[in-house]
Write an enzyme that holds these catalytic residues in place. Structure first.
Site, PDB file in Angstrom:
ATOM      1  N   PRO A  87       0.814  -1.220   0.000  1.00  0.00           N
ATOM      2  CA  PRO A  87       0.000   0.000   0.000  1.00  0.00           C
ATOM      3  C   PRO A  87       0.852   1.276   0.000  1.00  0.00           C
ATOM      4  O   PRO A  87       0.526   2.245  -0.695  1.00  0.00           O
ATOM      5  CB  PRO A  87      -0.819  -0.115   1.284  1.00  0.00           C
ATOM      6  N   TYR A  88       1.926   1.263   0.759  1.00  0.00           N
ATOM      7  CA  TYR A  88       2.804   2.433   0.820  1.00  0.00           C
ATOM      8  C   TYR A  88       3.470   2.671  -0.531  1.00  0.00           C
ATOM      9  O   TYR A  88       3.505   3.804  -1.023  1.00  0.00           O
ATOM     10  CB  TYR A  88       3.860   2.225   1.899  1.00  0.00           C
ATOM     11  N   ILE A  89       3.985   1.617  -1.143  1.00  0.00           N
ATOM     12  CA  ILE A  89       4.633   1.739  -2.447  1.00  0.00           C
ATOM     13  C   ILE A  89       3.645   2.283  -3.476  1.00  0.00           C
ATOM     14  O   ILE A  89       3.976   3.190  -4.261  1.00  0.00           O
ATOM     15  CB  ILE A  89       5.185   0.376  -2.907  1.00  0.00           C
ATOM     16  N   SER A 105       0.993   4.083  -2.925  1.00  0.00           N
ATOM     17  CA  SER A 105       0.635   5.474  -2.625  1.00  0.00           C
ATOM     18  C   SER A 105       1.719   6.444  -3.076  1.00  0.00           C
ATOM     19  O   SER A 105       1.424   7.522  -3.611  1.00  0.00           O
ATOM     20  CB  SER A 105       0.365   5.634  -1.126  1.00  0.00           C
ATOM     21  N   LYS A 106       2.970   6.076  -2.883  1.00  0.00           N
ATOM     22  CA  LYS A 106       4.049   6.993  -3.231  1.00  0.00           C
ATOM     23  C   LYS A 106       4.284   7.048  -4.745  1.00  0.00           C
ATOM     24  O   LYS A 106       4.718   8.087  -5.272  1.00  0.00           O
ATOM     25  CB  LYS A 106       5.322   6.604  -2.481  1.00  0.00           C
TER      26      LYS A 106
END
Length: 249
Positions: free
Chosen positions: A152-154, A156-157
């Site tokens: 999810p973080y990857i 989003s960025k």
């Protein structure tokens, strides 16, 4: 940055707080925004004691009404918005993609992507009325390359970089520049807490860093200040990696 009015989100700690210090040293007037009032109030007080012009407003970037009020506060206090550093963001508990909860995914996307979206919409509207400006969005090296157990973080960025490029192209003719920062491993409250709980993670992270160290928040903030300033007048749609060479490997 002399006489520029700059809005900084995620300003209560880490890179955002460092940006407040760096920007004001370079002559900017800053409006600090974040979800927690206490650290914003303390930092604003310290900046004022050092002769800087600073104010603060509590805002959750995932809430469109908060973001609208945040920008309106800036305009009511200073009459214009020259630059914005959209730095607010959250991480995610590391676990395999198929074991990641929907709630974790939504939270990361709400803050890291929708938060930038909300900020861009209101900041751009203010800058159009002012004849231009500069915006910097905080992505991550995770927006350029992937790491495991952080899907999810990857995602989003990567999305932050896409929004940055789209806005840069759309508003270049209106005098608004939009760029992204991609910090590598940076000392912050969140990172220090993680490393305290997981010492092996710190050793692994440092081994993968060509300079064998983490960045200090001020080192990333200096890059944000340059992108926000007139010294970067022909830079838009770019993603600047501030990662000690991490993405060069």
């Amino acid at each position: 940055m002399s006489e520029k009015i700059v809005l900084i989100t995620g300003a209560g700690s880490g890179i955002g707080a460092a940006a407040a210090r760096v920007f004001t040293r370079q002559g900017a007037t800053v409006v600090l925004a974040g979800r927690r009032a206490d650290p914003l109030r303390r930092l604003t007080g310290l900046l004022r004691e050092n002769g800087a012009s600073a104010s603060w407003v509590a805002a959750d970037v995932a809430d469109p009404a908060d973001v609208r009020a945040m920008v309106e506060f800036t305009l009511s206090e200073h009459g214009r918005l020259d630059a914005a550093f959209n730095n607010a963001g959250v991480g995610v508990e590391k676990r395999p993609l198929h074991l990641t909860d929907d709630a974790d995914y939504r939270r990361v996307m709400d803050v890291n992507v929708t938060g930038v979206w909300n900020c861009l919409r209101h900041e751009i509207a203010a800058m159009l009325a002012n004849g231009g400006g500069s915006i910097v969005n905080t992505s991550s090296v995770g927006g350029l390359v992937a790491t495991s157990v952080a899907a999810p973080y990857i995602a989003s960025k990567h999305a932050v970089i896409g929004l940055t490029k789209a806005a840069a192209v759309e508003y270049a003719e209106h005098g608004i520049r939009v760029n992204a920062l991609a910090p590598g491993l940076t000392r912050s409250e969140m990172v220090d807490q993680w490393f305290t709980a997981h010492p092996e993670a710190e050793r692994g992270a440092l081994r993968s860093a060509p300079q064998q160290r983490a960045a200090e928040p001020e080192e990333v903030a200096e890059a944000a200040a340059w992108l926000c300033s007139d010294r970067a007048s022909f830079v838009t749609g770019a993603t600047l990696a501030v990662d000690g060479g991490r993405t060069a490997w």
